[in-house]
Motif scaffolding. Structure first.
Motif, PDB file in Angstrom:
ATOM      1  N   ALA A  70       0.795  -1.227   0.000  1.00 16.26           N
ATOM      2  CA  ALA A  70       0.000   0.000   0.000  1.00 16.26           C
ATOM      3  C   ALA A  70       0.832   1.283   0.000  1.00 16.26           C
ATOM      4  CB  ALA A  70      -1.001   0.020   1.147  1.00 16.26           C
ATOM      5  N   CYS A  71       2.120   1.196  -0.210  1.00 14.78           N
ATOM      6  CA  CYS A  71       2.956   2.401  -0.304  1.00 14.78           C
ATOM      7  C   CYS A  71       3.090   2.755  -1.780  1.00 14.78           C
ATOM      8  CB  CYS A  71       4.333   2.167   0.310  1.00 14.78           C
ATOM      9  SG  CYS A  71       5.366   3.658   0.267  1.00 14.78           S
ATOM     10  N   ALA A  72       2.797   3.995  -2.109  1.00 13.25           N
ATOM     11  CA  ALA A  72       2.831   4.435  -3.507  1.00 13.25           C
ATOM     12  C   ALA A  72       4.051   5.296  -3.822  1.00 13.25           C
ATOM     13  CB  ALA A  72       1.561   5.205  -3.827  1.00 13.25           C
ATOM     14  N   ARG A  73       4.972   5.431  -2.869  1.00 18.10           N
ATOM     15  CA  ARG A  73       6.156   6.273  -3.091  1.00 18.10           C
ATOM     16  C   ARG A  73       7.206   5.536  -3.930  1.00 18.10           C
ATOM     17  NH1 ARG A  73       4.342   7.753   2.101  1.00 18.10           N
ATOM     18  NH2 ARG A  73       5.428   6.081   3.163  1.00 18.10           N
ATOM     19  N   ASP A  74       8.068   6.322  -4.581  1.00 15.83           N
ATOM     20  CA  ASP A  74       9.182   5.762  -5.349  1.00 15.83           C
ATOM     21  C   ASP A  74      10.247   5.214  -4.401  1.00 15.83           C
ATOM     22  OD1 ASP A  74       8.187   6.332  -7.860  1.00 15.83           O
ATOM     23  OD2 ASP A  74       9.257   8.236  -8.029  1.00 15.83           O
ATOM     24  N   ALA A  75      10.836   4.102  -4.773  1.00  9.30           N
ATOM     25  CA  ALA A  75      11.920   3.510  -3.983  1.00  9.30           C
ATOM     26  C   ALA A  75      13.206   4.300  -4.187  1.00  9.30           C
ATOM     27  CB  ALA A  75      12.127   2.062  -4.404  1.00  9.30           C
ATOM     28  N   ILE A  76      13.988   4.409  -3.112  1.00 16.47           N
ATOM     29  CA  ILE A  76      15.289   5.083  -3.191  1.00 16.47           C
ATOM     30  C   ILE A  76      16.428   4.183  -2.718  1.00 16.47           C
ATOM     31  CG2 ILE A  76      14.304   7.390  -2.900  1.00 16.47           C
ATOM     32  CD1 ILE A  76      15.691   7.107   0.020  1.00 16.47           C
ATOM     33  N   SER A  77      16.089   3.050  -2.109  1.00 15.13           N
ATOM     34  CA  SER A  77      17.114   2.150  -1.586  1.00 15.13           C
ATOM     35  C   SER A  77      16.686   0.705  -1.763  1.00 15.13           C
ATOM     36  CB  SER A  77      17.400   2.446  -0.116  1.00 15.13           C
ATOM     37  OG  SER A  77      16.241   2.261   0.648  1.00 15.13           O
ATOM     38  N   THR A  78      17.661  -0.192  -1.673  1.00 13.64           N
ATOM     39  CA  THR A  78      17.393  -1.630  -1.794  1.00 13.64           C
ATOM     40  C   THR A  78      17.871  -2.328  -0.528  1.00 13.64           C
ATOM     41  OG1 THR A  78      17.579  -1.569  -4.200  1.00 13.64           O
ATOM     42  CG2 THR A  78      17.870  -3.712  -3.150  1.00 13.64           C
ATOM     43  N   LEU A  79      17.011  -3.185  -0.005  1.00  8.65           N
ATOM     44  CA  LEU A  79      17.282  -3.942   1.216  1.00  8.65           C
ATOM     45  C   LEU A  79      17.474  -5.412   0.879  1.00  8.65           C
ATOM     46  CD1 LEU A  79      17.239  -4.239   4.362  1.00  8.65           C
ATOM     47  CD2 LEU A  79      14.768  -4.566   4.135  1.00  8.65           C
ATOM     48  N   THR A  80      18.550  -5.987   1.402  1.00  7.90           N
ATOM     49  CA  THR A  80      18.776  -7.425   1.272  1.00  7.90           C
ATOM     50  C   THR A  80      19.075  -7.990   2.655  1.00  7.90           C
ATOM     51  OG1 THR A  80      21.112  -7.074   0.776  1.00  7.90           O
ATOM     52  CG2 THR A  80      19.621  -7.332  -1.105  1.00  7.90           C
ATOM     53  N   TYR A  81      18.830  -9.278   2.803  1.00  5.00           N
ATOM     54  CA  TYR A  81      19.072  -9.960   4.077  1.00  5.00           C
ATOM     55  C   TYR A  81      20.131 -11.030   3.910  1.00  5.00           C
ATOM     56  CZ  TYR A  81      14.706  -7.937   5.826  1.00  5.00           C
ATOM     57  OH  TYR A  81      13.723  -7.061   6.227  1.00  5.00           O
ATOM     58  N   ASP A  82      20.966 -11.177   4.925  1.00  6.12           N
ATOM     59  CA  ASP A  82      21.909 -12.291   5.015  1.00  6.12           C
ATOM     60  C   ASP A  82      21.515 -13.053   6.276  1.00  6.12           C
ATOM     61  OD1 ASP A  82      23.989 -14.047   5.442  1.00  6.12           O
ATOM     62  OD2 ASP A  82      25.542 -12.609   4.886  1.00  6.12           O
ATOM     63  N   TYR A  83      20.682 -14.056   6.089  1.00  5.13           N
ATOM     64  CA  TYR A  83      20.131 -14.791   7.228  1.00  5.13           C
ATOM     65  C   TYR A  83      21.206 -15.532   8.017  1.00  5.13           C
ATOM     66  CZ  TYR A  83      15.624 -13.715   5.172  1.00  5.13           C
ATOM     67  OH  TYR A  83      14.536 -13.048   4.674  1.00  5.13           O
ATOM     68  N   ALA A  84      22.214 -16.058   7.337  1.00  7.66           N
ATOM     69  CA  ALA A  84      23.269 -16.819   8.007  1.00  7.66           C
ATOM     70  C   ALA A  84      24.044 -15.947   8.995  1.00  7.66           C
ATOM     71  CB  ALA A  84      24.222 -17.419   6.983  1.00  7.66           C
ATOM     72  N   ASP A  85      24.207 -14.659   8.669  1.00 10.02           N
ATOM     73  CA  ASP A  85      24.961 -13.746   9.528  1.00 10.02           C
ATOM     74  C   ASP A  85      24.068 -12.811  10.333  1.00 10.02           C
ATOM     75  OD1 ASP A  85      27.470 -14.728   8.798  1.00 10.02           O
ATOM     76  OD2 ASP A  85      27.548 -13.442   7.020  1.00 10.02           O
ATOM     77  N   SER A  86      22.745 -13.032  10.294  1.00  8.26           N
ATOM     78  CA  SER A  86      21.786 -12.173  11.017  1.00  8.26           C
ATOM     79  C   SER A  86      22.039 -10.700  10.699  1.00  8.26           C
ATOM     80  CB  SER A  86      21.881 -12.408  12.518  1.00  8.26           C
ATOM     81  OG  SER A  86      21.627 -13.753  12.834  1.00  8.26           O
ATOM     82  N   MET A  87      22.027 -10.388   9.412  1.00  8.78           N
ATOM     83  CA  MET A  87      22.380  -9.050   8.959  1.00  8.78           C
ATOM     84  C   MET A  87      21.416  -8.582   7.874  1.00  8.78           C
ATOM     85  SD  MET A  87      25.998  -7.957   7.204  1.00  8.78           S
ATOM     86  CE  MET A  87      26.863  -8.959   8.385  1.00  8.78           C
ATOM     87  N   ALA A  88      21.055  -7.307   7.944  1.00  9.60           N
ATOM     88  CA  ALA A  88      20.291  -6.654   6.886  1.00  9.60           C
ATOM     89  C   ALA A  88      21.184  -5.588   6.276  1.00  9.60           C
ATOM     90  CB  ALA A  88      19.025  -6.028   7.451  1.00  9.60           C
ATOM     91  N   VAL A  89      21.189  -5.495   4.952  1.00  7.02           N
ATOM     92  CA  VAL A  89      22.028  -4.519   4.249  1.00  7.02           C
ATOM     93  C   VAL A  89      21.123  -3.594   3.451  1.00  7.02           C
ATOM     94  CG1 VAL A  89      23.901  -4.189   2.609  1.00  7.02           C
ATOM     95  CG2 VAL A  89      23.894  -6.204   4.101  1.00  7.02           C
ATOM     96  N   LEU A  90      21.226  -2.302   3.737  1.00  7.07           N
ATOM     97  CA  LEU A  90      20.433  -1.285   3.054  1.00  7.07           C
ATOM     98  C   LEU A  90      21.391  -0.396   2.278  1.00  7.07           C
ATOM     99  CD1 LEU A  90      17.532  -0.131   2.786  1.00  7.07           C
ATOM    100  CD2 LEU A  90      18.154   1.444   4.616  1.00  7.07           C
TER     101      LEU A  90
END
Length: 68
Positions: free
Chosen positions: A10-30
């Motif tokens: 339901a968000c209609a705004r333009d994206a400016i960043s990309t989020l990925t997850y590294d589950y093995a290292d319990s890390m999120a990268v933005l």
């Protein structure tokens, strides 16, 4: 809307960043918006990028683009 939309429902705004997850290292990268949409990544608008939260014990790595 000129670019890719935010991945949040339901968000209609333009994206400016990309989020990925590294589950093995319990890390999120933005980082800056990727050049193309990836199936295992989430594109986020400015609002959702700022509000990003991760599970307790995880760490967030925020990459920024240098220059204009």
């Amino acid at each position: 809307m000129n670019g890719r939309p935010c991945s949040k429902v339901a968000c209609a705004r333009d994206a400016i960043s990309t989020l990925t997850y590294d589950y093995a290292d319990s890390m999120a990268v933005l980082g800056p918006l990727s050049q193309k949409a990836e199936p295992h990544a989430y594109d986020l608008c400015a609002v959702h990028s700022e509000r990003l939260s991760v599970p307790q014990g995880w760490q967030v790595i925020r990459h920024v683009a240098l220059g204009a």
